[in-house]
Scaffold this motif. Sequence first.
Motif, PDB file in Angstrom:
ATOM      1  N   VAL A  61      39.609  42.406  39.845  1.00 32.90           N
ATOM      2  CA  VAL A  61      38.594  42.387  38.796  1.00 32.90           C
ATOM      3  C   VAL A  61      38.765  41.109  37.972  1.00 32.90           C
ATOM      4  O   VAL A  61      39.887  40.605  37.821  1.00 32.90           O
ATOM      5  N   ASP A  62      37.652  40.601  37.478  1.00 37.33           N
ATOM      6  CA  ASP A  62      37.665  39.415  36.627  1.00 37.33           C
ATOM      7  C   ASP A  62      37.700  39.868  35.171  1.00 37.33           C
ATOM      8  O   ASP A  62      36.745  40.468  34.668  1.00 37.33           O
ATOM      9  N   CYS A  63      38.807  39.605  34.508  1.00 40.41           N
ATOM     10  CA  CYS A  63      38.994  40.082  33.134  1.00 40.41           C
ATOM     11  C   CYS A  63      38.509  39.091  32.085  1.00 40.41           C
ATOM     12  O   CYS A  63      38.797  39.244  30.891  1.00 40.41           O
ATOM     13  N   SER A  64      37.759  38.071  32.513  1.00 41.50           N
ATOM     14  CA  SER A  64      37.223  37.114  31.531  1.00 41.50           C
ATOM     15  C   SER A  64      36.103  37.732  30.711  1.00 41.50           C
ATOM     16  O   SER A  64      35.751  37.219  29.650  1.00 41.50           O
ATOM     17  N   LEU A  85      43.274  37.140  33.067  1.00 37.99           N
ATOM     18  CA  LEU A  85      43.711  38.122  32.072  1.00 37.99           C
ATOM     19  C   LEU A  85      44.093  37.460  30.756  1.00 37.99           C
ATOM     20  O   LEU A  85      43.876  38.026  29.684  1.00 37.99           O
ATOM     21  N   GLY A  86      44.684  36.274  30.833  1.00 36.76           N
ATOM     22  CA  GLY A  86      45.043  35.548  29.616  1.00 36.76           C
ATOM     23  C   GLY A  86      46.125  36.225  28.807  1.00 36.76           C
ATOM     24  O   GLY A  86      46.131  36.154  27.573  1.00 36.76           O
ATOM     25  N   GLN A 125      37.144  47.587  33.585  1.00 37.70           N
ATOM     26  CA  GLN A 125      37.385  48.039  34.953  1.00 37.70           C
ATOM     27  C   GLN A 125      38.883  48.024  35.275  1.00 37.70           C
ATOM     28  O   GLN A 125      39.400  48.938  35.928  1.00 37.70           O
ATOM     29  N   ALA A 126      39.566  46.977  34.801  1.00 33.88           N
ATOM     30  CA  ALA A 126      41.008  46.909  35.019  1.00 33.88           C
ATOM     31  C   ALA A 126      41.712  48.056  34.304  1.00 33.88           C
ATOM     32  O   ALA A 126      42.601  48.705  34.869  1.00 33.88           O
ATOM     33  N   LEU A 127      41.312  48.330  33.083  1.00 34.54           N
ATOM     34  CA  LEU A 127      41.921  49.426  32.323  1.00 34.54           C
ATOM     35  C   LEU A 127      41.654  50.772  32.987  1.00 34.54           C
ATOM     36  O   LEU A 127      42.497  51.674  32.944  1.00 34.54           O
ATOM     37  N   ALA A 179      41.432  51.316  36.238  1.00 36.90           N
ATOM     38  CA  ALA A 179      42.392  51.439  37.338  1.00 36.90           C
ATOM     39  C   ALA A 179      43.780  51.768  36.807  1.00 36.90           C
ATOM     40  O   ALA A 179      44.495  52.620  37.366  1.00 36.90           O
ATOM     41  N   ILE A 180      44.153  51.111  35.725  1.00 41.00           N
ATOM     42  CA  ILE A 180      45.473  51.353  35.136  1.00 41.00           C
ATOM     43  C   ILE A 180      45.577  52.797  34.639  1.00 41.00           C
ATOM     44  O   ILE A 180      46.616  53.444  34.789  1.00 41.00           O
ATOM     45  N   SER A 181      44.523  53.324  34.081  1.00 41.33           N
ATOM     46  CA  SER A 181      44.540  54.709  33.596  1.00 41.33           C
ATOM     47  C   SER A 181      44.714  55.709  34.732  1.00 41.33           C
ATOM     48  O   SER A 181      45.225  56.807  34.534  1.00 41.33           O
ATOM     49  N   ARG A 182      44.299  55.316  35.954  1.00 46.60           N
ATOM     50  CA  ARG A 182      44.456  56.182  37.127  1.00 46.60           C
ATOM     51  C   ARG A 182      45.773  55.901  37.852  1.00 46.60           C
ATOM     52  O   ARG A 182      46.053  56.519  38.872  1.00 46.60           O
ATOM     53  N   HIS A 183      46.540  54.948  37.343  1.00 50.04           N
ATOM     54  CA  HIS A 183      47.825  54.576  37.928  1.00 50.04           C
ATOM     55  C   HIS A 183      47.677  54.133  39.381  1.00 50.04           C
ATOM     56  O   HIS A 183      48.419  54.557  40.275  1.00 50.04           O
ATOM     57  N   VAL A 184      46.713  53.247  39.608  1.00 51.15           N
ATOM     58  CA  VAL A 184      46.548  52.620  40.916  1.00 51.15           C
ATOM     59  C   VAL A 184      46.588  51.102  40.723  1.00 51.15           C
ATOM     60  O   VAL A 184      46.144  50.586  39.696  1.00 51.15           O
ATOM     61  N   PRO A 185      47.096  50.356  41.691  1.00 54.85           N
ATOM     62  CA  PRO A 185      47.235  48.910  41.545  1.00 54.85           C
ATOM     63  C   PRO A 185      45.890  48.211  41.388  1.00 54.85           C
ATOM     64  O   PRO A 185      44.877  48.644  41.939  1.00 54.85           O
ATOM     65  N   VAL A 186      45.909  47.107  40.674  1.00 58.31           N
ATOM     66  CA  VAL A 186      44.715  46.288  40.505  1.00 58.31           C
ATOM     67  C   VAL A 186      45.163  44.864  40.206  1.00 58.31           C
ATOM     68  O   VAL A 186      46.162  44.641  39.514  1.00 58.31           O
TER      69      VAL A 186
END
Length: 592
Positions: A204-207, A230-231, A214-216, A218-225
């Motif tokens: 995912v592009d976090c810019s 990200l900066g 979208q990144a968060l 995936a993180i909430s589901r505990h799956v890699p991303v």
Amino acid sequence: PHPTPCHPSSLGLQTMDGSALSSWAALPCCRCRCRRGGHVLQYRCVAAGLHARGCWKSRPRRGEHRHVCHAGLPKSTSDAGLRELAESRLKAGLSAIAAGRPQEGISQLLRAERLAPAEASGRAAASAVAEAFAALPDLVPTAARRTGSLLLLEPSGPGRRSAPERAHGGKTNAAAAQEASPARSQEARLRYEPWLVGGAVPRVDCSTSEGFKQALSAISRHVPVVMENLGLMPATKHWDVDYLRQHTNEWPGMNVLRSSGQDNRYLYYVPEQEDRDMSAFKDAPRHASSDLRLSFSAFLRAAQDDPQGRYYLQAPLVLRNPSEEGLVETWNRGIDSRLRADCDQDVNRERLDAIKAAGNFGFWSRSQLFVGPSESLSPAHYDQYDNIYLQVAGEKHFLLFDPSAAEGLYPFPVSHPYDEYAMVDLEHVDSQAFPRARSALEGRGAAVTLKPGEALYVPTHWWHHVQGTAARGAWSISVNFWFAIHQALMQPVHPLPLHLELELARHAELLLSDVAGSSSVGRLATKLLEEECCADDVSLPARNFILHRFAVLLGAKNVPSFVHEHFQAERFNRSTVTKALGGPARAQKTSA
């Protein structure tokens, strides 16, 4: 033998979860060391409860269970027969408890519960076991009362298991290989067998705020991303070997691993741990790398002056430990104020806090600097931390597996110096030594090549096989944020997520070691479901307690499959363990 048996649907067969058996490939069979010459169709061996593919010499009649095993059931047992056996075990268990033999009685009741978990006899057995443990607190082994032990968790509902997770988005092997392979494919040889890959880790592009959400998610589901733009640590864009040399001193305390130039593999070898008995593997051979303590500049000099060795610096930048006054930070004495500011004041705390909140992580526990050579390999292992891994310079290739892939990766025993590493060598998978590896791992891995400026979320207990893929002769530089999992252990959700199922298996293994010694763990763990497993007054209480807690947390019907997945006999076979990751077969293949 039936080389081309009729379709299972014509027999009306069902799997353990009650769904129709659609193909012989999906056959869930007992794996209970069937007697030689007695292999028959084993599609529902409830007594042994171990699921794997088997072979057959005759088809069962509709509604009939055929098996030949050491579990004690006759060769043909119907549903009515299973109920009768469960009722018999229930009566025997209640009688033993009434006669003042609680451990013997609990053992009988636990078997009754597994034989017929949905029947009245199974439910009555479960209730009787719970009442016995409530009435007699001494039934709980003292060693089980470790702080944070998942064996003591009281779930909010009936026991059950979590659904499996995969790290890839369902892309084909070809698509995964194309997307995840290093840019310098002509220079970087991927150090694992290609059939392991089933897809690519999502990016995912976090810019943009939407991309970061979208990144968060995936993180909430505990799956890699993979998080692009990200900066999180803006100052790292200035980092290279010269910058790091300029902002470090001659303190000789940086942790450095040395490997032979040919092997270029790096593993942590921990021969002593205060919280467990390590005597069973006190003479375990050390493979791949040795530990050194050097300054940063001495590390670079050693790498230049030693043509027979390869050097990989893996040094903590900061350790953050909880105390009564809050978190106490210990910074690496070998870095100056500028490098510390890069890792502290200049961190984007807003994004770091958002990531922590989304994943319900514990506190930021530590950050580590990684400076490694091209083609370096950290073999498959897992960490007991949630990990945000930032690639700074060069490239690094990851192959990830979900926690339940432990069945095919065969973790080293918890009392081994290579605890948390896989015994299976993914460069040269030995299917003879590890018979479940291929069926459990094929197409399961998710691959990604991390480029400078990108960050990867590696969830706690997810297996990762990591290779440096920078240009030959160049350094790969990375830095990470590890988050503690204390909160997840002290206040776990139910059903247990996959990573906590793996942790639950660890806690059971540690309990057996605490009670009977690490040398006895293999004998006890691999025979948990066999009545002759633990007849003595020391191991029987631990065995009964473990099986009871497994039933409470996972559901009685799921206990056999859980034991089968996590306590493979090969994990504790001394010859297999000794050769794992460094045996003669690997040396021959490497030289070839």
